[in-house]
Every structure is written in C-alpha cells, then in structure tokens.
Design a protein around this motif. Structure first.
Motif, PDB file in Angstrom:
ATOM      1  N   LEU A 163      43.789  29.973  29.749  1.00 53.17           N
ATOM      2  CA  LEU A 163      42.868  30.129  28.630  1.00 53.17           C
ATOM      3  C   LEU A 163      41.899  31.292  28.828  1.00 53.17           C
ATOM      4  O   LEU A 163      41.206  31.687  27.900  1.00 53.17           O
ATOM      5  CB  LEU A 163      42.088  28.833  28.403  1.00 53.17           C
ATOM      6  N   SER A 164      41.833  31.829  30.039  1.00 59.13           N
ATOM      7  CA  SER A 164      40.989  33.010  30.265  1.00 59.13           C
ATOM      8  C   SER A 164      41.711  34.293  29.878  1.00 59.13           C
ATOM      9  O   SER A 164      41.108  35.367  29.855  1.00 59.13           O
ATOM     10  CB  SER A 164      40.587  33.082  31.748  1.00 59.13           C
ATOM     11  N   ARG A 167      47.183  30.737  37.506  1.00 63.30           N
ATOM     12  CA  ARG A 167      46.152  31.423  36.711  1.00 63.30           C
ATOM     13  C   ARG A 167      45.579  30.500  35.655  1.00 63.30           C
ATOM     14  O   ARG A 167      46.233  29.563  35.189  1.00 63.30           O
ATOM     15  CB  ARG A 167      46.733  32.666  36.035  1.00 63.30           C
ATOM     16  N   GLU A 168      44.346  30.771  35.272  1.00 55.09           N
ATOM     17  CA  GLU A 168      43.694  30.024  34.203  1.00 55.09           C
ATOM     18  C   GLU A 168      44.133  30.649  32.885  1.00 55.09           C
ATOM     19  O   GLU A 168      43.621  31.695  32.475  1.00 55.09           O
ATOM     20  CB  GLU A 168      42.172  30.100  34.358  1.00 55.09           C
TER      21      GLU A 168
END
Length: 349
Positions: free
Chosen positions: A164-165, A161-162
């Motif tokens: 920072l999102s 998963r990203e």
C-alpha cells in the motif's frame, strides 16, 4: 506489414504450464493488504499462479521449468518427435539469467541439440513475434520448429514490501500478473492439430509515444530509491487498447479476404479480466465465441496468446476460423493471427 502468409505455417501441437495452485483474490488481498473488492472491480482477475511461495518468497519453479513443461506437452500433442524439430524460439521479458539464455536451457531439458535456439525479448506480443520469425525460418527450408513463450514475477513482486506504500501505477502489477508458459509446434505441413495461420500481423506503432508499461531490468534486488521497478499507465491502456484491438481485427479480415460472417471465434487481448471484457465489448462481435484465459491465469505476458491458442485447439472445429488480437502496451505493438482448422481431407502432408 500485414499479409497473407506466403509460406505455409501450421500449428501442429500446443501446450501450457501453470505453477502451483491458483491464488484467489482473498488470499492475494490478505497477503499484500489490498482490498479484495478493489481487485475485483479494478482488475477483474479471479485467480493467478505464482512460481514462488507467497508466504516465504521461495522460488518453486523457474521460467525454464515452465517453458520446458509447456513445450513437452506441445510436442506430445503434435505427434512429432524431438528429432523432427529444426529450431527453437523462446520469447520472454523475464529470462532466468542473461546467460545462458533460457532458450538454450529449455533446449537442453528437451534433449534437443544441433539446432538454433533463439531468444526474443518481448512482452504480450512476443508470441506473434516468435511465430513471425518461425515463418521466416520455415521459408528458408526448415520443416518444423518449436515456439515457446513465458514470464515469471519472482524478481518484481516482493512479498516483504508494504504494497500500500507503492504508487498506484506500481501497485496494480501486484494484482495484475501471474506466472506461466505456453508453447506451439509449428511446421509447413498440416499435421497434428492442423491449425493454419492464414495471416500474421506484427507492427510497432509507438513512434514518439510514451510507453504504457515499463519493467525495469534490475528487479527488486537492486531497487534504487525513487526508481520504480514496474510502471503501468492503466489510464492510457484503457483508452488506447480497445480501439487498437478493433483496428487489428479489421486489418486481419482485410488481409485474409474473410468477412465477419466467416468467423467463429475471437481471441481478444488478455491484459486483465476487466480490460478484456472492455475490449470485447468494443469489438462488438457478440456472435463470436470468445477464447480467454486471463481471468483465471492472470497476465502471464508472453504466455498469454499461446495459452489462448491451446484452449482454442481444443474447441476449433474442422473448417472453423478464428482471429487472435494481440496488443502490447509497453511501446505500443500491434499483433494478430488469422487461424483456420484445416479439413481432414486437406491433411495429406
């Protein structure tokens, strides 16, 4: 209720298990695209251990692996044999499977049979809850048993998963938690490490209050859009936990009849390196030796108080006393232990 224990409860042996090599903030920050400086300042934890490979997400250890390892060490340190145990209690927020319970898998790994194997669903206060149940079982006629606590993050921290999102209340969990297990052999006789539990506090205090932490049951694999798997109200925790810790500290002293001058060690809540420092400052007991682990292990949930207890066992001298202060912010639970190393002359059991 807080009360001096009516049934004798002694810790005979302790043990811990941490998977793999420690992961520092540099490696963690690069993995998730998070500033190393932000981790240092906001969380204050230096290293943690994971039961999964950061590069691939491949599972390297299960919760049962860690709990069986910690329990085996506790049993070895106690001087007791598996046949001496009358029960096993395992506490976790992250069981390997719903069924079979991780408690029964660990019992199988240890070669235990024909005894009750309980599993408690809990968070950071799970160790004191398990010890409370153990005390009741000992009062009912059992002689000795095994208390185990641990948690793992593989279903909730997704390396794909990203990060920072994610919203901040979920992102913080990527740098806050680690994996591990702790265990203690307990009984009615002062044998082995002979640490007496003089008082035990376990109390739910969150009536009508929003939780400070939520861990969704489904995990990342069944993540629905808009539904957070992890939620951490860090502001509420920062505001609430230090005064709660002070309340627990003084309640334990009142229950035992000890004075502050009678103490030698304090085991503060282990939420994060930064939060533990904040709590210790609020307790304002600089003369006491602090026993902490979270800055090196990360927040290992149910394992934390037992890891602290294992570290204390290696330091606590004959006749010395300690208070363990435990706060679970999920729905605001107070916990604590008053501990004393029994003099050798008292170890006649």
């Amino acid at each position: 209720m807080t009360a001096v224990t009516e049934t004798a409860l002694y810790v005979a042996g302790t043990g811990t298990a941490l998977p793999g090599d420690p992961v520092d903030n540099t490696r963690l920050g690069k993995m998730f695209g998070i500033s190393e400086e932000w981790i240092d300042l906001f969380v204050g934890t230096r290293t943690r251990h994971f039961c999964w490979d950061l590069g691939t997400g491949t599972l390297t250890h299960s919760l049962a692996d860690l709990c069986a390892e910690a329990a085996g060490r506790a049993l070895a340190n106690s001087g007791l044999a598996p046949a001496d145990l009358d029960f096993l209690i395992l506490t976790t927020a992250t069981p390997d499977t719903l069924l079979p319970t991780t408690a029964t898998v660990v019992a199988d790994r240890l070669g235990l049979s024909h005894l009750p194997a309980f599993q408690l669903q809990a968070g950071c206060s799970g160790a004191v809850q398990a010890l409370d149940v153990a005390r009741a079982l000992l009062a009912g006629g059992h002689r000795a048993g095994l208390v185990v606590g641990g948690d793992v993050t593989d279903r909730f921290l997704d390396p794909g998963r990203e990060a920072l999102s994610l919203p901040t209340e979920e992102l913080v969990n990527y740098v806050l938690f680690g994996d591990g297990a702790g265990a203690a052999v307990v009984g009615t006789e002062p044998v082995g490490e002979a640490i007496a539990v003089r008082s035990l506090l376990h109390r739910f205090t969150g009536r009508g209050r929003s939780p400070g932490q939520i861990v969704d049951w489904q995990g990342v694999a069944r993540h629905d859009a808009g539904r957070q798997m992890l939620f951490e109200d860090y502001k509420a925790i920062e505001e609430s936990v230090p005064p709660m810790a002070s309340e627990i500290f003084w309640e334990l002293l009142a229950a035992t009849g000890w004075s502050r001058e009678d103490l030698h060690y304090v085991l503060p809540p282990q939420l994060s390196g930064r939060m533990t420092a904040r709590i210790t400052e609020h307790l304002d007991v600089p003369e006491l030796r602090e026993v902490s682990c979270v800055a090196d292990t990360g927040n290992t949930g149910n394992a934390l108080p037992l890891i602290q207890l294992d570290r204390l066992a290696g330091e606590l001298g004959e006749g010395e006393r300690a208070l363990a202060v435990i706060v679970e912010s999920s729905k605001w639970i107070k916990g604590g232990l008053a501990l004393e190393r029994v003099p050798e002359t008292d170890c006649t059991g």
